[in-house]
Design an enzyme around this catalytic site. Structure first.
Site, PDB file in Angstrom:
ATOM      1  N   CYS A   2      -8.457  -9.088  -5.700  1.00  0.00           N
ATOM      2  CA  CYS A   2      -9.388  -9.950  -4.600  1.00  0.00           C
ATOM      3  C   CYS A   2      -9.393  -8.359  -3.536  1.00  0.00           C
ATOM      4  O   CYS A   2      -8.871  -7.861  -3.897  1.00  0.00           O
ATOM      5  CB  CYS A   2      -8.856 -11.257  -4.792  1.00  0.00           C
ATOM      6  SG  CYS A   2      -8.505 -12.498  -6.045  1.00  0.00           S
ATOM      7  N   LEU A  51     -11.032 -11.795  -7.676  1.00  0.00           N
ATOM      8  CA  LEU A  51     -11.466 -11.594  -9.235  1.00  0.00           C
ATOM      9  C   LEU A  51     -10.318 -12.785  -8.961  1.00  0.00           C
ATOM     10  O   LEU A  51      -9.070 -13.241  -9.074  1.00  0.00           O
ATOM     11  CB  LEU A  51     -10.362 -10.223  -9.132  1.00  0.00           C
ATOM     12  CG  LEU A  51     -10.356  -9.546 -10.498  1.00  0.00           C
ATOM     13  CD1 LEU A  51     -11.227  -9.546 -11.070  1.00  0.00           C
ATOM     14  CD2 LEU A  51      -8.865  -8.838 -10.870  1.00  0.00           C
ATOM     15  N   ASN A  75      -5.465 -12.550  -1.516  1.00  0.00           N
ATOM     16  CA  ASN A  75      -5.899 -10.661  -2.039  1.00  0.00           C
ATOM     17  C   ASN A  75      -4.377 -10.703  -2.838  1.00  0.00           C
ATOM     18  O   ASN A  75      -3.335 -10.660  -2.211  1.00  0.00           O
ATOM     19  CB  ASN A  75      -6.141  -9.469  -1.537  1.00  0.00           C
ATOM     20  CG  ASN A  75      -5.530  -8.696  -3.055  1.00  0.00           C
ATOM     21  OD1 ASN A  75      -5.445  -8.906  -4.204  1.00  0.00           O
ATOM     22  ND2 ASN A  75      -5.614  -7.010  -2.449  1.00  0.00           N
ATOM     23  N   GLY A  76      -3.740 -11.314  -4.003  1.00  0.00           N
ATOM     24  CA  GLY A  76      -2.207 -10.935  -4.378  1.00  0.00           C
ATOM     25  C   GLY A  76      -2.422 -12.238  -6.024  1.00  0.00           C
ATOM     26  O   GLY A  76      -3.159 -12.816  -6.227  1.00  0.00           O
ATOM     27  N   THR A 316      -2.789  15.253  -5.092  1.00  0.00           N
ATOM     28  CA  THR A 316      -1.381  14.194  -6.076  1.00  0.00           C
ATOM     29  C   THR A 316      -2.682  13.628  -6.447  1.00  0.00           C
ATOM     30  O   THR A 316      -2.754  12.096  -7.706  1.00  0.00           O
ATOM     31  CB  THR A 316      -0.513  14.347  -5.626  1.00  0.00           C
ATOM     32  OG1 THR A 316       0.469  15.587  -4.934  1.00  0.00           O
ATOM     33  CG2 THR A 316      -0.052  13.800  -7.186  1.00  0.00           C
ATOM     34  N   ARG A 319      -6.470  13.641  -8.279  1.00  0.00           N
ATOM     35  CA  ARG A 319      -5.838  14.033  -9.215  1.00  0.00           C
ATOM     36  C   ARG A 319      -5.244  12.417 -10.702  1.00  0.00           C
ATOM     37  O   ARG A 319      -5.433  13.176 -12.033  1.00  0.00           O
ATOM     38  CB  ARG A 319      -5.218  15.333  -9.463  1.00  0.00           C
ATOM     39  CG  ARG A 319      -3.498  15.138  -9.425  1.00  0.00           C
ATOM     40  CD  ARG A 319      -2.607  16.330  -9.709  1.00  0.00           C
ATOM     41  NE  ARG A 319      -1.548  16.603  -9.910  1.00  0.00           N
ATOM     42  CZ  ARG A 319      -0.179  17.285  -9.647  1.00  0.00           C
ATOM     43  NH1 ARG A 319      -0.491  18.862  -9.363  1.00  0.00           N
ATOM     44  NH2 ARG A 319       0.668  17.439 -10.293  1.00  0.00           N
TER      45      ARG A 319
END
Length: 490
Positions: A2, A51, A75-76, A316, A319
């Site tokens: 979330c 979410l 959130n978790g 890094t 990509r």
């Protein structure tokens, strides 16, 4: 995952301020497209973009205790929430949300309950009885969190920097494994495992104990009320995640709801190593496999969005994030809301190829400790933000607290890469799952050498990025040079 945003002690409780907090919270809507909530008490605001993975029907946030004096935005995922609920039998729960236990644990234990949580989390808890608050982040930093301060002395806490950068005088990363307390006026570390001090461990290697610890970590992450799958590149780590999931899925609540056929997902350029290896593993395990292809131009076109969502310019990370970002959109379009992924293994077991150069076990152990401590800035950030950009949650069993403790207690001599003894990188992990009677994976997959995610999706992805960067730098340099000359003349 979330999105949370909290503004605390801002000395402004006007409607205009509420509108501003709501506006900033909407910047996190991609993280939680299912619902949103806001709780205001005077000049404190707790907002949430949800979410819905556990209890989609009634688990909207913020969450409360019985009389609503304790307010939490989270959130978790708390994997041991059912056990914690049993310990809190005198309390009345309003929802089936796994995160509601946080409010009641605070009532029972004050600020000293964080280590009781088995899961990944970032949360802000407001105690309206004295207008104090605490904020905390999980042990390794699987969930992102940032903290900032307004010019009026207010404290701002957000899942992403974009919720803070316009309104804070200063903001920074909220350190993993820490608690921030308004009563104490600062941070304190709540996560203090034995390995954190980097003292060299001496526990003998026990393959079966390591295997059981990882299986337990994967099984925890099968807690879901929504469709899910696994990310499968065909490399060791993701293949083990898929193999363990297939082996244990049948007996779970998730299987009763969604069936025992596991869905797996892979992304790559046409003909890439990962697509080939993942298909072979999927066929061996019998998963419902989905492979997605992209072109170098597709990736280049997405980079601006990837940078916006990952909030980093680290080459890094970018990509590797780009293919994951593109794949996540496809996965979400299939109705899947959660995936299990293989991040963290290389840091724990010394899986990167440069670990071949480790001169001794002491140096190897120190390096693995440093790599784990930095994960929140790299692989955790990539996995979380590249998936959350499309409202998809990524779970990472290799970064389970109990599993890390098991793996980091092994005498690092066993992690040393020893070609003379037949030990390649991550040999202790490979050996733990090398079961002759009931094979988890084919031997050549179990002992496949590591590919970087951004290489495995197709080597021309890196070459294409380099060519694109060089072309743009050459185009911009004359303009930058002329502009600097103009500035000098002025």
């Amino acid at each position: 995952m979330c999105g949370i945003l909290a503004v605390l002690g801002c000395a402004d409780d006007t409607q205009g301020k509420r509108v501003r907090v709501l506006e900033l919270s909407r910047r996190l809507k991609h993280r939680g497209p299912d619902w949103s909530g806001m709780h205001q008490v005077g000049d404190c605001y707790l907002s949430h973009q949800r979410l819905a993975i556990i209890d989609p029907a009634s688990g909207d946030q913020p969450l409360y205790n019985e009389d609503k004096s304790i307010v939490v935005t989270v959130n978790g995922e708390i994997y041991n929430h059912e056990q914690l609920r049993a310990q809190l039998s005198s309390h009345t729960f309003r929802t089936g949300s796994d995160c509601e236990v946080i409010a009641h644990l605070y009532e029972e234990h004050g600020e000293n309950f964080i280590d009781m949580l088995d899961g990944v989390f970032s949360f802000v808890l407001l105690d309206t009885r004295d207008n104090s608050f605490i904020a905390a982040r999980d042990a390794i930093g699987v969930t992102p969190l940032y903290i900032g301060w307004g010019i009026d002395g207010s404290v701002w806490i957000s899942s992403e920097m974009k919720g803070l950068n316009d309104d804070c005088e200063h903001f920074e990363i909220f350190p993993p494994g820490h608690l921030y307390s308004s009563k104490q006026g600062g941070f304190k570390r709540w996560y203090n495992p034995p390995w954190f001090s980097e003292v060299i461990p001496s526990v003998p290697y026990d393959p079966l104990a390591l295997r059981k610890a990882f299986e337990k970590a994967v099984i925890k992450r099968l807690m879901t009320d929504v469709p899910f799958g696994v990310l499968l590149s065909g490399g060791l780590d993701s293949s083990l995640v898929a193999a363990v999931t297939v082996r244990h899925l049948a007996g779970t609540k998730a299987a009763k709801r969604w069936g025992t056929k596991l869905h797996s997902f892979c992304v790559g350029l046409e003909g890439s190593p990962d697509l080939k290896a993942a298909k072979e593993v999927a066929n061996y395990l019998g998963t419902m496999h989905h492979e997605f292809t992209f072109t170098v131009q597709d990736g280049i076109d997405a980079i601006e969005d990837v940078i916006y969502h990952t909030e980093t310019y680290d080459v890094t990370t970018i990509r590797a994030s780009t293919p994951m970002f593109l794949m996540s959109r496809k996965i979400k379009s299939l109705g899947v809301k959660m995936v299990i992924s293989g991040e963290g293994s290389d840091e724990i077991f010394g899986g990167y190829l440069y670990f071949h150069k480790a001169p001794n076990k002491e140096e190897l152990h120190h390096e693995t400790c440093q790599k784990i401590k930095a994960l929140h800035q790299y692989d955790c950030l990539r996995a979380n933000k590249a998936t959350s950009a499309w409202g998809l949650e990524a779970r990472v069993p290799f970064l389970d607290k109990e599993f890390i403790n098991e793996a980091m207690s092994i005498d690092p001599e066993w992690k040393m890469i020893r070609p003379d003894l037949g030990r390649i990188e991550k040999w202790v992990l490979r050996k733990a799952f090398d079961d002759e009677e009931q094979p988890f994976l084919p031997k050549h997959i179990l002992y496949r050498q590591k590919e970087q995610f951004s290489d495995g999706v197709g080597y021309s992805w890196i070459d294409g990025l380099k060519a694109h960067a060089e072309s743009n730098v050459k185009t911009l340099l004359p303009l930058m040079f002329n502009t600097s000359l103009l500035c000098v003349k002025l």
